[in-house]
Write a protein that holds these residues in place. Structure first.
Motif, short mmCIF file in Angstrom:
data_model
loop_
_atom_site.label_atom_id
_atom_site.label_comp_id
_atom_site.label_asym_id
_atom_site.label_seq_id
_atom_site.Cartn_x
_atom_site.Cartn_y
_atom_site.Cartn_z
N GLY A 70 0.33 -1.05 0.07
CA GLY A 70 -0.10 -0.12 -0.35
C GLY A 70 0.83 0.90 -0.12
N THR A 71 1.92 1.34 0.55
CA THR A 71 2.66 2.48 1.20
C THR A 71 3.52 2.80 -0.44
OG1 THR A 71 2.95 2.17 3.25
CG2 THR A 71 4.56 3.19 1.86
N ARG A 74 1.07 3.91 -3.35
CA ARG A 74 0.70 5.43 -2.85
C ARG A 74 1.84 6.11 -3.80
NH1 ARG A 74 -1.63 8.13 2.71
NH2 ARG A 74 -1.41 10.09 2.08
N ALA A 77 1.94 6.35 -7.20
CA ALA A 77 1.04 7.09 -7.58
C ALA A 77 0.46 8.51 -7.25
CB ALA A 77 -0.93 6.90 -6.95
N CYS A 78 2.01 9.26 -6.41
CA CYS A 78 2.22 10.70 -6.39
C CYS A 78 3.15 10.50 -7.16
CB CYS A 78 2.52 10.53 -4.91
SG CYS A 78 1.52 10.61 -3.74
N MET A 103 -6.83 1.64 0.33
CA MET A 103 -6.24 1.82 -1.11
C MET A 103 -6.94 2.45 -2.01
SD MET A 103 -3.68 -1.03 -1.18
CE MET A 103 -2.61 -2.35 0.23
N ASP A 104 -7.71 4.44 -1.67
CA ASP A 104 -8.27 5.00 -2.66
C ASP A 104 -6.84 5.41 -3.39
OD1 ASP A 104 -6.73 6.45 0.25
OD2 ASP A 104 -8.38 8.44 -0.32
N TYR A 105 -5.28 5.40 -3.72
CA TYR A 105 -4.47 5.84 -4.06
C TYR A 105 -4.62 5.17 -5.22
CZ TYR A 105 -3.02 9.62 -0.83
OH TYR A 105 -2.54 10.61 -0.87
#
Ligand SMILES: C[S@@+](CC[C@H](N)C(=O)[O-])C[C@H]1O[C@@H](n2cnc3c(N)ncnc32)[C@H](O)[C@@H]1O
Length: 213
Positions: A70-71, A74, A77-78, A103-105
């Motif tokens: 998840g990290t 994210r 994504a960023c 995990m909305d990202y």
């Protein structure tokens, strides 16, 4: 191909691609770029982002710990970095499950799932690009390595790193130097440090006009 919560999903022979649908559907340029990324990526397997330019991507080998994945998703994504997940994983890495885990990202990252190491390698032969393995047994300090835009940065499993076969297949093996006696960094921290350096060198960070437009 299916639309799923703001993402287009395309499955072809063991590959599953999730691509965010542009928010501004009225912008013909956004729609054109979206389709080019979706089709260009899934049909020719090439690494295209920021429109047509290649950029480093992150590959995650058989992940064990959902929070680390998840990290990394994210982070990707960023930064706009595409992600390859090499299965089997120790948990369900389907879009539905990742989304259920909060995990909305995920809708902002392009994820390709490979059902095995062999499937990933077959894809990579087509796509091209070097395999750059992050390993505590690496030979080259990561900041001394010269990255290329089409590199695939591979991180290993939390529990066991990668097997010898994967080690041998890498075009380069890099490490983040640590103090004597330290075993390893967290895998997501490793990914962040190496992607940061590779994006800096290849000038692949998101462009200012794409940040919070
Ligand atoms: C927790 S470590 C794996 C530790 C495992 N016991 C091993 O022997 O490889 C998970 C992954 O993070 C990356 N990693 C951790 N520390 C690193 C370092 N100092 N340099 C390069 N990669 C590192 C590697 O990709 C590694 O496979």
């Amino acid at each position: 191909m299916a639309l799923w919560h703001g993402q287009a999903r395309l499955s072809i022979a063991g590959l599953e691609l999730f691509q965010p649908v542009p928010q501004n559907a009225a912008d013909p340029g956004a729609a054109r770029r979206f389709l080019r990324r979706l089709l260009g990526r899934s049909l020719d397997g090439g690494a295209h982002c920021h429109d047509d330019e290649a950029m480093p991507r992150l590959a995650i080998y058989q992940p064990d710990i959902p929070q680390n994945t998840g990290t990394m998703l994210r982070l990707a994504a960023c930064l706009g970095v595409p992600v390859e997940i090499i299965e089997p994983a120790a948990f369900d890495v389907s879009d539905r499950n990742l989304r259920r885990s909060g995990m909305d990202y995920i809708q902002h990252v392009t994820i390709t799932r490979h059902i095995s190491w062999r499937a990933f390698e077959a894809w990579r032969q087509e796509a091209g690009g070097r395999l750059v393995l992050a390993t505590t047994k690496g030979a080259i300090p990561y900041a001394d390595f010269t990255y290329r835009p089409d590199d695939v940065v591979l991180v290993g499993r939390e529990s066991a790193g990668v097997p010898e076969e994967v080690h041998a297949a890498a075009d380069a093996r890099i490490l983040i130097p640590m103090q004597p006696g330290m075993r390893s960094l967290n895998v997501a921290v490793t990914a962040a440090m190496i992607l940061g350096e590779s994006l800096r060198q290849t000038r692949s960070f998101p462009q200012p006009d794409t940040i919070n437009p």
